[in-house]
Design a protein around this motif. Sequence first.
Motif, PDB file in Angstrom:
ATOM      1  N   ALA A  31       6.507  -4.940  15.444  1.00  0.00           N
ATOM      2  CA  ALA A  31       6.008  -5.665  16.604  1.00  0.00           C
ATOM      3  C   ALA A  31       4.653  -5.146  17.053  1.00  0.00           C
ATOM      4  N   ASP A  32       4.436  -3.820  16.975  1.00  0.00           N
ATOM      5  CA  ASP A  32       3.143  -3.290  17.417  1.00  0.00           C
ATOM      6  C   ASP A  32       2.018  -3.768  16.506  1.00  0.00           C
ATOM      7  N   ALA A  33       2.289  -3.890  15.201  1.00  0.00           N
ATOM      8  CA  ALA A  33       1.267  -4.396  14.283  1.00  0.00           C
ATOM      9  C   ALA A  33       0.986  -5.871  14.543  1.00  0.00           C
ATOM     10  N   ALA A  34       2.036  -6.652  14.825  1.00  0.00           N
ATOM     11  CA  ALA A  34       1.852  -8.070  15.136  1.00  0.00           C
ATOM     12  C   ALA A  34       1.063  -8.239  16.426  1.00  0.00           C
ATOM     13  N   GLY A  42      -4.056 -12.614  24.100  1.00  0.00           N
ATOM     14  CA  GLY A  42      -3.427 -12.187  25.331  1.00  0.00           C
ATOM     15  C   GLY A  42      -1.952 -12.516  25.403  1.00  0.00           C
ATOM     16  N   LEU A  43      -1.414 -13.186  24.384  1.00  0.00           N
ATOM     17  CA  LEU A  43       0.009 -13.509  24.364  1.00  0.00           C
ATOM     18  C   LEU A  43       0.804 -12.323  23.836  1.00  0.00           C
ATOM     19  N   ASP A  44       2.091 -12.305  24.179  1.00  0.00           N
ATOM     20  CA  ASP A  44       2.936 -11.197  23.768  1.00  0.00           C
ATOM     21  C   ASP A  44       3.938 -11.639  22.718  1.00  0.00           C
ATOM     22  N   ILE A  45       4.126 -10.805  21.730  1.00  0.00           N
ATOM     23  CA  ILE A  45       5.077 -11.047  20.655  1.00  0.00           C
ATOM     24  C   ILE A  45       6.505 -11.058  21.198  1.00  0.00           C
ATOM     25  N   THR A  46       7.335 -11.945  20.671  1.00  0.00           N
ATOM     26  CA  THR A  46       8.768 -11.895  20.912  1.00  0.00           C
ATOM     27  C   THR A  46       9.392 -10.896  19.938  1.00  0.00           C
ATOM     28  N   GLU A  47      10.091  -9.913  20.453  1.00  0.00           N
ATOM     29  CA  GLU A  47      10.794  -8.971  19.585  1.00  0.00           C
ATOM     30  C   GLU A  47      12.164  -9.553  19.263  1.00  0.00           C
ATOM     31  N   VAL A  48      12.306 -10.071  18.046  1.00  0.00           N
ATOM     32  CA  VAL A  48      13.580 -10.665  17.648  1.00  0.00           C
ATOM     33  C   VAL A  48      14.638  -9.583  17.450  1.00  0.00           C
ATOM     34  N   LEU A  49      14.210  -8.379  17.144  1.00  0.00           N
ATOM     35  CA  LEU A  49      15.011  -7.160  17.169  1.00  0.00           C
ATOM     36  C   LEU A  49      14.125  -6.091  17.784  1.00  0.00           C
ATOM     37  N   PRO A  50      14.670  -5.037  18.351  1.00  0.00           N
ATOM     38  CA  PRO A  50      13.823  -4.020  18.970  1.00  0.00           C
ATOM     39  C   PRO A  50      12.769  -3.486  17.999  1.00  0.00           C
ATOM     40  N   GLY A  51      11.506  -3.634  18.389  1.00  0.00           N
ATOM     41  CA  GLY A  51      10.408  -3.152  17.565  1.00  0.00           C
ATOM     42  C   GLY A  51      10.059  -4.032  16.389  1.00  0.00           C
ATOM     43  N   LEU A 220       0.521  -5.737   8.307  1.00  0.00           N
ATOM     44  CA  LEU A 220       1.843  -6.063   8.833  1.00  0.00           C
ATOM     45  C   LEU A 220       2.957  -5.542   7.931  1.00  0.00           C
ATOM     46  N   GLY A 221       2.592  -5.067   6.751  1.00  0.00           N
ATOM     47  CA  GLY A 221       3.584  -4.519   5.834  1.00  0.00           C
ATOM     48  C   GLY A 221       3.850  -5.363   4.608  1.00  0.00           C
ATOM     49  N   LEU A 222       3.164  -6.503   4.458  1.00  0.00           N
ATOM     50  CA  LEU A 222       3.325  -7.321   3.267  1.00  0.00           C
ATOM     51  C   LEU A 222       2.487  -6.737   2.130  1.00  0.00           C
TER      52      LEU A 222
END
Length: 251
Positions: A31-34, A42-51, A220-222
């Motif tokens: 989530a921090d990378a996203a 300025g929008l915030d990511i939805t954490e579908v699972l913690p982090g 992002l890890g890809l």
Amino acid sequence: MAHHLIQGRLVTMPVRVREATACVATYLVRADAARAVIAYSGLDITEVLPGRAACTLTFVRYTESDLGSYAEFGVSFLVRPPGAARVRGGGALAGLADVRRVGTGAFVHWLPVDQAFTMEAGRGIWGFPKELADIDLRLDSPYKRCVLRRDGRLVLDLLVKPGFPVPVARTAAPLDAYADLGGVIRRTPWSMSPRGVRARPGGALIRLGNHPIAKELSELGLPKHALMTATIAKLSMTIGEATQATQVTQT
């Protein structure tokens, strides 16, 4: 009924897609990378699972639509609606409950297309970050493939493997799409009717190139295993009028 004049052609709202073929690969990413990738909005990511956040790569062949026939690729993230406060902590169950309570939308980070008309319409009507790219879609076999190049540089080569038939509602739940173009956040309501859906866990092979978007995806890890993939043999959509959204407030 709203109208928009694009390249001398009148586009009437809502815009309808009567037939398309789509392929989707969704990844769980940090989530921090996203958040770093879409910080400009300025929008915030939805954490579908913690982090963890959901990053979705989509490629579509539009066969018949109000904007003509064209190919499109998209990078999007699940986000909290503008104005929704970010709630921290509480564990996995609390986090999932908060997602349901607050709701979510899809933030369109990048949306290359291969035709100039739909690029201008997408930018002018909805504020979508469309730009021209070379999109090679290979959809005639069970293995669906997209090779995407921009400015002569490889962005990615994405292969989606065959999935298993899954039952879906004739009309999927509507979803708001958000986009930031020129510092203005716009919200666009859209709905879709999918047929011939196949899905599976994993099922994607991806090779990244040397384009800046490829670098973002690598941060992002890809490449990594996809959470899930899906193909839609026949897809129709309705895309409504965009409205300016209020910026997010975080606590």
